[in-house]
Design a protein around this motif. Structure first.
Motif, short mmCIF file in Angstrom:
data_model
loop_
_atom_site.label_atom_id
_atom_site.label_comp_id
_atom_site.label_asym_id
_atom_site.label_seq_id
_atom_site.Cartn_x
_atom_site.Cartn_y
_atom_site.Cartn_z
N VAL A 93 0.86 -1.19 0.00
CA VAL A 93 0.00 0.00 0.00
C VAL A 93 0.89 1.24 0.00
O VAL A 93 1.82 1.35 0.81
N GLY A 94 0.62 2.14 -0.95
CA GLY A 94 1.42 3.37 -1.04
C GLY A 94 0.62 4.56 -0.57
O GLY A 94 -0.61 4.62 -0.75
N HIS A 95 1.29 5.52 0.04
CA HIS A 95 0.63 6.73 0.55
C HIS A 95 1.33 7.96 0.04
O HIS A 95 2.57 8.02 0.02
N ARG A 96 0.54 8.96 -0.34
CA ARG A 96 1.13 10.26 -0.62
C ARG A 96 1.27 10.99 0.72
O ARG A 96 0.28 11.18 1.43
N ILE A 97 2.50 11.34 1.05
CA ILE A 97 2.74 12.11 2.27
C ILE A 97 3.31 13.46 1.83
O ILE A 97 4.29 13.51 1.08
N VAL A 98 2.67 14.52 2.27
CA VAL A 98 3.05 15.83 1.73
C VAL A 98 4.45 16.24 2.18
O VAL A 98 5.28 16.65 1.38
N HIS A 99 4.75 16.11 3.46
CA HIS A 99 6.01 16.67 3.96
C HIS A 99 6.92 15.61 4.57
O HIS A 99 6.57 15.00 5.57
N LEU A 143 -5.45 -3.92 7.12
CA LEU A 143 -4.67 -4.89 6.36
C LEU A 143 -3.41 -5.23 7.16
O LEU A 143 -2.29 -4.94 6.74
N ASP A 144 -3.63 -5.84 8.27
CA ASP A 144 -2.55 -6.11 9.22
C ASP A 144 -1.34 -6.76 8.54
O ASP A 144 -1.48 -7.79 7.88
N GLY A 145 -0.18 -6.14 8.66
CA GLY A 145 1.05 -6.76 8.18
C GLY A 145 1.42 -6.44 6.74
O GLY A 145 2.49 -6.83 6.28
N VAL A 146 0.55 -5.77 5.98
CA VAL A 146 0.90 -5.48 4.59
C VAL A 146 2.00 -4.40 4.57
O VAL A 146 1.94 -3.45 5.38
N PRO A 147 3.04 -4.56 3.72
CA PRO A 147 4.06 -3.51 3.67
C PRO A 147 3.47 -2.20 3.15
O PRO A 147 2.64 -2.23 2.23
N GLN A 148 3.89 -1.11 3.73
CA GLN A 148 3.40 0.20 3.27
C GLN A 148 4.59 1.07 2.88
O GLN A 148 5.67 0.96 3.44
#
Ligand code: ADP
Length: 407
Positions: A93-99, A143-148
Motif C-alpha cells: 500500500v502506497g501513501h502520498r505524504i506531503v512533507h 490490512l494487518d502486516g501489509v508492507p506500506q
C-alpha cells in the motif's frame, strides 16, 4: 503485484488499485479500481468505480475514519463482483505524504521511525501530514502486516541547490528547518519524465518548466530530470496565485495587519489560505471555470483575478527559465493546466519573446497527454495529465521489488 494507493487529504481520500506485473508499462495504465471518500461534517460520501463505471455509492454517518475506509475497501472483496479474493491479495500500500522534511528524499517503507518523522513534520504541514499518517494507521489496522510505502511530495525538490533552498533571513532559520522545501513533487517529477517520453528525448538533456495548476499551483524548473528551483517554499503558500491562497505577498503586509488589525496567527492563516487568490480577488469563486465565464460576461473583478493569475504565472515562468538558462519545453498539468485553454493561451502569448508559439486548434482540443505547440515553436508546449496515484504505485513496485524480490 496488486498495489493500493491512498491519497489522504483533510476533506477527501482518493484511493486507487493498480496491478503491475513484470515491470511498470511505459505509458500509464488505467487503475483496476478507484475509490473516493468526501468527508462532510459528520457524514461521508463514498464512491467507487471500475472500468465499467460506478460500482458503489453511499452516504454514511461517520463513526470513525477507519469504519468509512473499511466500507470503501470492502467493495474490493465483498461486493457482488469482487475484484480481489480478500485483503491478502494486496501486496503493498502506497501513501502520498506531503512533507518528508529533510530526512526523506526518496520513497521509503513505513516504519515506526518514519511515522515519527511524518508526525513531527505535521507542524509544517498541519492540514496534510496528519491525514496521511491517519491513512497509514488505518491500513495497519485493516490490512494487518501489509508492507506500506510513503511517497513524499517534498522529495523531488531535495536537489534544490542551496541558493534556491535557503531563505535570506537569519542564518539560524536553516538549523530550525525554516527553508524552502517545495511541493507537488510527485507530479512535477512524473510530468518531467512523461514530457521526455512524449518528446522522444532523453530527460537528461532537457530543460523543462512544469506548471502544476490545480487548486494549489506551483512551478518547477527541471534540469536533467532534477528539480533546481520551484515556486512553493517552506509551506504550499509561496509563489503563484491559487484558488483560495494568495501565493507570495510582501511579508510587510503581514506585520502591518498584525499591528493594525491585531490579527491572530490563525486569522492570518485563514486570510492567506482561504480568503485570497482567485476567490479573494473575484469575490465569486476559486474555480477557474467560473472565473473565466464571469470574465467573459464582463465581471470586472473576475477579469482582474484572471489577469493577476496570468501576470504572476508569466513572471514566475520567466524566473524559472532564467534559473535554467533556457527552456526546451513547458508542461501544463493539473485541473487548470490540463483543462483551461484560456490560461494556456494567455500565458503562452506573453512568452512569445522566448519563441513559444501555440497551435490554437491543438490547444483547444480535449485533454490527454499531447503537444500543443506550433511546428515552428522554439519551445515545445505539452499537456500532461496529473497521475500522482500511478506515480506512487510505480514507486511502490520499485521499492517492494528491491526489498522482497519474490513479490
Ligand atoms: P486539486 O489541486 O485540488 O487536485 P485540481 O487539479 O482538480 O485540484 O484542479 C482544480 C482546478 O481546476 C479548479 O480551479 C478548477 O476550476 C480547474 N478546472 C477543472 N476543470 C476545468 C476546466 N474545464 N476549465 C478550467 N478550469 C478547470
Amino acid at each position: 503485484m496488486k498495489i493500493l494507493v491512498l491519497n489522504s487529504g483533510s476533506a477527501t481520500q482518493k484511493t486507487s488499485l493498480y496491478e503491475i506485473a513484470a515491470a511498470p508499462p511505459a505509458d500509464p495504465p488505467a487503475p483496476l479500481w478507484e475509490g473516493l471518500i468526501e468527508w462532510d461534517g459528520s457524514f461521508a460520501d463514498i464512491r467507487t468505480s471500475g472500468p465499467a463505471g460506478v460500482r458503489f455509492k453511499n452516504r454514511i454517518q461517520i463513526a470513525s475514519r477507519r469504519q468509512v475506509t473499511e466500507q470503501l475497501l470492502s467493495d474490493l472483496w465483498t461486493s457482488a463482483a469482487p475484484l480481489l479474493k480478500g485483503p491478502s491479495d494486496i501486496a503493498v500500500v502506497g501513501h502520498r505524504i506531503v512533507h518528508g522534511g529533510q530526512e526523506f528524499s526518496e520513497p521509503a517503507i513505513v516504519t515506526p521511525a518514519l511515522k515519527t518523522v511524518v508526525q513531527r513534520m505535521s507542524v509544517f504541514a498541519p492540514l496534510h501530514n496528519p491525514a496521511g499518517l491517519e491513512g497509514i494507521e488505518i491500513i495497519e489496522q485493516i490490512l494487518d502486516g501489509v508492507p506500506q510505502v510513503a511517497v513524499f511530495d517534498t522529495a523531488f525538490h531535495r536537489t534544490l541547490p542551496e541558493p534556491a533552498a535557503v531563505y535570506p533571513g537569519p542564518y539560524e532559520w536553516l538549523a530550525r528547518g525554516i527553508r524552502r522545501y517545495g511541493f507537488h513533487g510527485i507530479n512535477h517529477e512524473y510530468c518531467a519524465q512523461r514530457a521526455a517520453r512524449l518528446l522522444g528525448r532523453d530527460l537528461q538533456a532537457l530543460k523543462l518548466v512544469t506548471c502544476h495548476l490545480g487548486n494549489g499551483c506551483s512551478l518547477a524548473a527541471v534540469r536533467g530530470g532534477r528539480s533546481v528551483d520551484t515556486t512553493m517554499g517552506f509551506t504550499p503558500l509561496e509563489g503563484l496565485m491559487m484558488g483560495t491562497r494568495s501565493g507570495s505577498v510582501d511579508p510587510g503586509i503581514l506585520t502591518y495587519l498584525l499591528r493594525e488589525d491585531r490579527l491572530t496567527a490563525g486569522q492570518l492563516d485563514d486570510l492567506l489560505n482561504k480568503q485570497s487568490g482567485l476567490a479573494g480577488i473575484s469575490g465569486i469563486s476559486n474555480d477557474m471555470r467560473q472565473i473565466v465565464s464571469a470574465m467573459n460576461a464582463g465581471h470586472p473583478r473576475a477579469r482582474l483575478a484572471f489577469d493577476i493569475f496570468i501576470h504572476r504565472l508569466t513572471s514566475l515562468i520567466g524566473s524559472m527559465v532564467a534559473v535554467l538558462g533556457g527552456v526546451n519545453a513547458l508542461v501544463f498539468t493539473a485541473g487548470i493546466g490540463e483543462n483551461s485553454a484560456e490560461v494556456r493561451a494567455a500565458t503562452c502569448a506573453n512568452l512569445e519573446f522566448l519563441g513559444v508559439r501555440l497551435d490554437g486548434s491543438k490547444n483547444s482540443q480535449a485533454p490527454n497527454d499531447r503537444e500543443i505547440s506550433a511546428t515552428d515553436s522554439r519551445v515545445r508546449v505539452l499537456i500532461v495529465r496529473a497521475q500522482e496515484d500511478w506515480a506512487i504505485a510505480r514507486a511502490c513496485w520499485t521499492l517492494a521489488r528491491a526489498n522482497a524480490p519474490s513479490l
